[in-house]
Scaffold this motif. Structure first.
Motif, PDB file in Angstrom:
ATOM      1  N   LYS A 157       0.847  -1.193   0.000  1.00  0.00           N
ATOM      2  CA  LYS A 157       0.000   0.000   0.000  1.00  0.00           C
ATOM      3  C   LYS A 157       0.879   1.237   0.000  1.00  0.00           C
ATOM      4  N   THR A 158       0.455   2.218  -0.791  1.00  0.00           N
ATOM      5  CA  THR A 158       1.205   3.459  -0.856  1.00  0.00           C
ATOM      6  C   THR A 158       0.439   4.530  -0.093  1.00  0.00           C
ATOM      7  N   ILE A 159       1.125   5.229   0.792  1.00  0.00           N
ATOM      8  CA  ILE A 159       0.466   6.356   1.458  1.00  0.00           C
ATOM      9  C   ILE A 159       1.310   7.601   1.264  1.00  0.00           C
ATOM     10  N   LYS A 160       0.634   8.729   1.300  1.00  0.00           N
ATOM     11  CA  LYS A 160       1.329  10.002   1.084  1.00  0.00           C
ATOM     12  C   LYS A 160       1.625  10.644   2.421  1.00  0.00           C
ATOM     13  N   PHE A 195      -0.513   2.841  10.669  1.00  0.00           N
ATOM     14  CA  PHE A 195       0.471   2.720   9.600  1.00  0.00           C
ATOM     15  C   PHE A 195       1.028   4.086   9.193  1.00  0.00           C
ATOM     16  N   VAL A 196       0.219   5.142   9.394  1.00  0.00           N
ATOM     17  CA  VAL A 196       0.731   6.485   9.131  1.00  0.00           C
ATOM     18  C   VAL A 196       1.861   6.793  10.119  1.00  0.00           C
ATOM     19  N   THR A 197       1.633   6.412  11.368  1.00  0.00           N
ATOM     20  CA  THR A 197       2.674   6.603  12.382  1.00  0.00           C
ATOM     21  C   THR A 197       3.951   5.884  11.979  1.00  0.00           C
ATOM     22  N   LEU A 198       3.757   4.651  11.531  1.00  0.00           N
ATOM     23  CA  LEU A 198       4.921   3.862  11.107  1.00  0.00           C
ATOM     24  C   LEU A 198       5.624   4.518   9.935  1.00  0.00           C
ATOM     25  N   ALA A 199       4.808   4.950   8.962  1.00  0.00           N
ATOM     26  CA  ALA A 199       5.379   5.554   7.766  1.00  0.00           C
ATOM     27  C   ALA A 199       6.188   6.799   8.130  1.00  0.00           C
ATOM     28  N   HIS A 200       5.644   7.581   9.072  1.00  0.00           N
ATOM     29  CA  HIS A 200       6.371   8.758   9.545  1.00  0.00           C
ATOM     30  C   HIS A 200       7.710   8.370  10.132  1.00  0.00           C
ATOM     31  N   LYS A 201       7.643   7.373  10.984  1.00  0.00           N
ATOM     32  CA  LYS A 201       8.877   6.923  11.644  1.00  0.00           C
ATOM     33  C   LYS A 201       9.883   6.467  10.604  1.00  0.00           C
ATOM     34  N   VAL A 253       7.719  14.747  15.749  1.00  0.00           N
ATOM     35  CA  VAL A 253       6.916  14.837  14.532  1.00  0.00           C
ATOM     36  C   VAL A 253       5.820  13.782  14.569  1.00  0.00           C
ATOM     37  N   VAL A 254       6.225  12.592  14.957  1.00  0.00           N
ATOM     38  CA  VAL A 254       5.287  11.472  14.996  1.00  0.00           C
ATOM     39  C   VAL A 254       4.156  11.783  15.968  1.00  0.00           C
ATOM     40  N   THR A 255       4.539  12.245  17.124  1.00  0.00           N
ATOM     41  CA  THR A 255       3.542  12.506  18.154  1.00  0.00           C
ATOM     42  C   THR A 255       2.548  13.554  17.673  1.00  0.00           C
ATOM     43  N   LEU A 256       3.096  14.616  17.070  1.00  0.00           N
ATOM     44  CA  LEU A 256       2.262  15.719  16.620  1.00  0.00           C
ATOM     45  C   LEU A 256       1.203  15.239  15.627  1.00  0.00           C
ATOM     46  N   THR A 257       1.648  14.566  14.583  1.00  0.00           N
ATOM     47  CA  THR A 257       0.729  14.136  13.525  1.00  0.00           C
ATOM     48  C   THR A 257      -0.291  13.149  14.080  1.00  0.00           C
ATOM     49  N   ALA A 258       0.210  12.230  14.845  1.00  0.00           N
ATOM     50  CA  ALA A 258      -0.681  11.197  15.353  1.00  0.00           C
ATOM     51  C   ALA A 258      -1.706  11.775  16.319  1.00  0.00           C
ATOM     52  N   THR A 259      -1.324  12.840  17.000  1.00  0.00           N
ATOM     53  CA  THR A 259      -2.274  13.454  17.920  1.00  0.00           C
ATOM     54  C   THR A 259      -3.434  14.051  17.142  1.00  0.00           C
ATOM     55  N   VAL A 260      -3.115  14.630  16.011  1.00  0.00           N
ATOM     56  CA  VAL A 260      -4.165  15.196  15.172  1.00  0.00           C
ATOM     57  C   VAL A 260      -5.153  14.107  14.773  1.00  0.00           C
ATOM     58  N   ILE A 261      -4.589  12.963  14.393  1.00  0.00           N
ATOM     59  CA  ILE A 261      -5.442  11.842  14.008  1.00  0.00           C
ATOM     60  C   ILE A 261      -6.295  11.412  15.194  1.00  0.00           C
ATOM     61  N   ASP A 262      -5.668  11.421  16.346  1.00  0.00           N
ATOM     62  CA  ASP A 262      -6.355  11.006  17.557  1.00  0.00           C
ATOM     63  C   ASP A 262      -7.584  11.865  17.816  1.00  0.00           C
ATOM     64  N   GLU A 263      -7.435  13.174  17.591  1.00  0.00           N
ATOM     65  CA  GLU A 263      -8.550  14.088  17.840  1.00  0.00           C
ATOM     66  C   GLU A 263      -9.725  13.805  16.913  1.00  0.00           C
ATOM     67  N   THR A 264      -9.404  13.414  15.695  1.00  0.00           N
ATOM     68  CA  THR A 264     -10.478  13.200  14.729  1.00  0.00           C
ATOM     69  C   THR A 264     -11.146  11.849  14.906  1.00  0.00           C
ATOM     70  N   SER A 265     -10.463  10.914  15.507  1.00  0.00           N
ATOM     71  CA  SER A 265     -11.061   9.594  15.638  1.00  0.00           C
ATOM     72  C   SER A 265     -12.106   9.616  16.746  1.00  0.00           C
ATOM     73  N   ASN A 266     -13.011   8.667  16.711  1.00  0.00           N
ATOM     74  CA  ASN A 266     -14.096   8.706  17.686  1.00  0.00           C
ATOM     75  C   ASN A 266     -13.644   8.220  19.052  1.00  0.00           C
ATOM     76  N   GLN A 267     -14.577   8.225  19.972  1.00  0.00           N
ATOM     77  CA  GLN A 267     -14.221   7.960  21.353  1.00  0.00           C
ATOM     78  C   GLN A 267     -13.634   6.569  21.565  1.00  0.00           C
ATOM     79  N   ARG A 268     -14.172   5.648  20.795  1.00  0.00           N
ATOM     80  CA  ARG A 268     -13.799   4.269  21.049  1.00  0.00           C
ATOM     81  C   ARG A 268     -12.396   3.936  20.564  1.00  0.00           C
ATOM     82  N   SER A 269     -12.030   4.610  19.498  1.00  0.00           N
ATOM     83  CA  SER A 269     -10.697   4.312  18.981  1.00  0.00           C
ATOM     84  C   SER A 269      -9.690   5.163  19.734  1.00  0.00           C
TER      85      SER A 269
END
Lengths: 216, 425
Positions: A58-61, A174-180, A195-211
């Motif tokens: 899989k390719t991610i940007k 996998f985005v976290t991994l790709a960043h790393k 950098v990893v923490t920053l980006t992943a935190t953004v993702i965390d905010e958008t994900s719902n409560q359960r995730s």
């Protein structure tokens, strides 16, 4: 019947060097469903036992740069590991450890998996801990998982390959991994955790409560 | 397939007990069995029964003649199973497979008790794999029948490994067992699995997969002899042998999409030497050589391509090719090349590891190298870092205190000494 992903349906960038990410964990923790969810974007029920290894791509940007992840979905049975280990771990760029949050034994085996990776991986490659099936009642405490992740210096995610809403979270693993991996290539190994923490935190905010996504 | 009814009705009490136990385990993976789920139609394995063509009809007649005679020699059975269309249909296989392997299904042994079964160390793994083997059952099979057959499958597998404790279960063994269970029923399937496990599959059932891994290299040795270009291409891409592992372990049962292909190949493998699946694997790879070359010299792409076997492959041609290769390059002839390849691979792996280690050492800063020399127990964890800060702070405060007051006090004894000396004078 073998469940191999196709390469053509993901955006392809043949020039980019693929990163080999191996996915390990006990039998039936959901290695195949999770990689399938990430690569094909859907949950596959009634998946058969993996024999040997299935490879998906899989390719991610990341920051306009295409990162190709080559996911090695391995067999969970111990006897495959014993002799196939060198094949799995050879030139691995990252490792994803998966356990089943409803199965304490799959959590206790993590130690074995980490030890095995320590022996077989030459480089100090990025690692991620994933607790799968969090749509079910949890029997493995989150604190214990966090502690384990902390001890082994890896980010920890809880997810469910089954729930649609958690797709974001599967992606964020996998985005976290790709960043790393991307940063690891540019700088010295295991640098730039911010950098990893920053980006992943953004993702965390958008994900719902359960995730949930826990990073250090 | 026709004998589900009889098989299910043959369930004894013990097996019925297992139904419940399997159910309780399977509840975890399959949380809801609503009424809609009762008939499973999600199978991806295609079970279509096609009307027999002229060739198949003629073959059926031959087989029926052979069946009607009691003294048909094994050689005849073998040639019937190998030649075009194999044993044609499951109703013929039902009688012919036990004859082909010379097993007597009428001699039955006592089933191990449920306790014995569930005490077996592999029990959980077998249950997990059997529960996930839904695809191997014909679509539309009622839920109860499927569960009953899954129980029979669990018992069948465990019976063999309980009887032969030196044999280990491997993931994929269930794919072989289920094929026999569906075609010949429980009793004959046990005899067949018993025989195959101690002969053809013995190496795969050793405690480690080392021998299996070694055997897979025969594919490359054969490719080297038969299709050098393809061999070099795949070798250069570093495809390895993992794509063929499920083929070899399950006799393609795990990887084929059409039920009729699975049983056709089983006809063939029951009548040919144990290493034949590797020759068929090679023939299959060569059959798809154009696709492989088109894919590009990349391990993952070729691995994916090969792992997915297309639906309408001409297996009869592939089987004939495989036989030709076997006659021209029997395993003994390939042995030397295989050993050379395995040795070369081991050497290369070692060299790569060394190179990687060197590269890593060069990349490492002086600090990292120094850090690596420090024994593990001295490494700073978060807690020990806090401790260090605390200890340093204590020392610093102590030192400051010493500078401020200690120096003044220092003079006292000297002063006293001086005083005492002076007083003495």
């Amino acid at each position: 019947m073998s469940s191999n992903g196709t390469i053509r349906n993901t955006s392809n960038n043949q020039d980019a060097h693929p990163y080999k990410v191996i996915v390990v964990g006990d039998s039936n923790v959901g290695k195949t469903t999770l990689t399938y969810r990430f690569c094909e974007g859907e949950f596959r029920d009634k998946i058969e036992a993996t024999i040997g290894v299935d490879v998906r791509k899989k390719t991610i940007k990341i920051d306009e740069e295409a990162i190709v992840l080559q996911l090695w979905d391995t067999a969970g049975q111990e006897r495959f590991r014993k002799s196939m280990c060198p094949n799995y771990y050879r030139n691995a760029d990252a490792i994803v450890f998966i356990y089943d949050v409803t199965s304490p034994s799959s959590f206790t085996s993590l130690k074995k998996w980490v030890d095995e990776a320590d022996i077989n991986c030459l480089f100090d490659v990025p690692r991620v801990l994933v607790g799968n099936k969090c749509d079910h009642a949890m029997t493995v405490s989150r604190d214990a998982a966090l502690k384990f992740a902390d001890q082994h210096n890896m980010p920890f995610f809880e997810t469910s390959a089954r729930l649609d809403s958690n797709c974001d979270n599967v992606e964020s693993i996998f985005v976290t991994l790709a960043h790393k991996l991307k940063n690891g290539r540019r700088f010295s190994p295991n640098s730039n955790p911010d950098v990893v923490t920053l980006t992943a935190t953004v993702i965390d905010e958008t994900s719902n409560q359960r995730s949930c996504c826990f990073l250090f | 397939m026709e004998n589900f009814e009889s098989e299910v009705s043959s369930l004894d009490d013990e097996t019925t007990c297992l139904v419940n136990s399997v159910n309780s385990v399977s509840k975890k993976d399959e949380p809801s069995f609503s009424d809609d789920d009762r008939i499973d139609t999600r199978s991806e394995l295609k079970f279509e029964t096609v009307v027999e063509n002229e060739g198949e009809k003629a073959k059926r007649k031959q087989i029926e003649t052979a069946l009607s005679s009691e003294c048909t020699p094994l050689l005849t059975w073998k040639s019937l199973a190998i030649s075009r269309f194999g044993l044609v249909s499951d109703d013929l296989r039902f009688t012919a497979w036990p004859l082909l392997l010379e097993v007597d299904p009428s001699t039955d042994e006592k089933n191990p008790s449920l306790q014995e079964l569930s005490d077996h160390p592999e029990y959980n793994q077998v249950i997990l794999d059997v529960n996930r083997s839904l695809k191997r059952f014909p679509p539309g099979i009622p839920y109860e029948r499927r569960v009953a057959l899954q129980d029979q499958l669990t018992v069948l597998i465990l019976r063999v490994i309980i009887k032969y404790p030196h044999l280990r279960y491997y993931q994929g063994y269930h794919d072989v067992a289920i094929t026999f269970l569906l075609v010949v029923g429980e009793a004959a399937a046990f005899r067949i699995m018993e025989k195959l496990s101690t002969e053809n599959l013995r190496e795969c059932m050793e405690p480690t997969m080392e021998k299996t891994d070694y055997r897979l290299n025969y594919i490359y040795a054969l490719l080297y002899n038969v299709d050098r270009d393809l061999h070099d291409f795949m070798d250069k891409a570093g495809v390895g042998t993992m794509f063929a592992l499920p083929w070899y372990l399950t006799w393609f049962g795990h990887s084929l999409n059409q039920y009729k292909d699975v049983v056709r190949l089983y006809d063939y493998f029951l009548a040919t030497p144990p290493l034949m699946p590797l020759y068929v694997a090679t023939a299959l790879v060569i059959f798809r050589r154009d696709e492989i070359f088109a894919e590009g010299c990349d391990m993952a792409s070729i691995h994916c391509l090969l792992s997915k076997i297309p639906d309408n492959l001409d297996f009869e041609t592939i089987l004939i090719d495989a036989m030709r290769y076997y006659e021209k390059y029997p395993p003994e002839k390939l042995e030397k090349l295989v050993r050379k390849r395995v040795e070369k691979e081991a050497k290369e792996r070692k060299k790569n590891e060394q190179m990687a280690r060197n590269r890593m050492n060069r990349q490492k800063s002086l600090w990292v190298r120094f850090h690596n020399c420090i024994p593990g127990w001295l490494h700073m964890t978060r807690r020990s870092r806090l401790g260090l800060v605390f200890a340093t702070a204590t020392v610093v405060i102590g030192y400051l205190y010493y500078i401020k007051y200690g120096i003044e006090m220092q003079h006292v004894p000297f002063g006293r000494l001086k005083n005492s000396k002076s007083s003495g004078e």
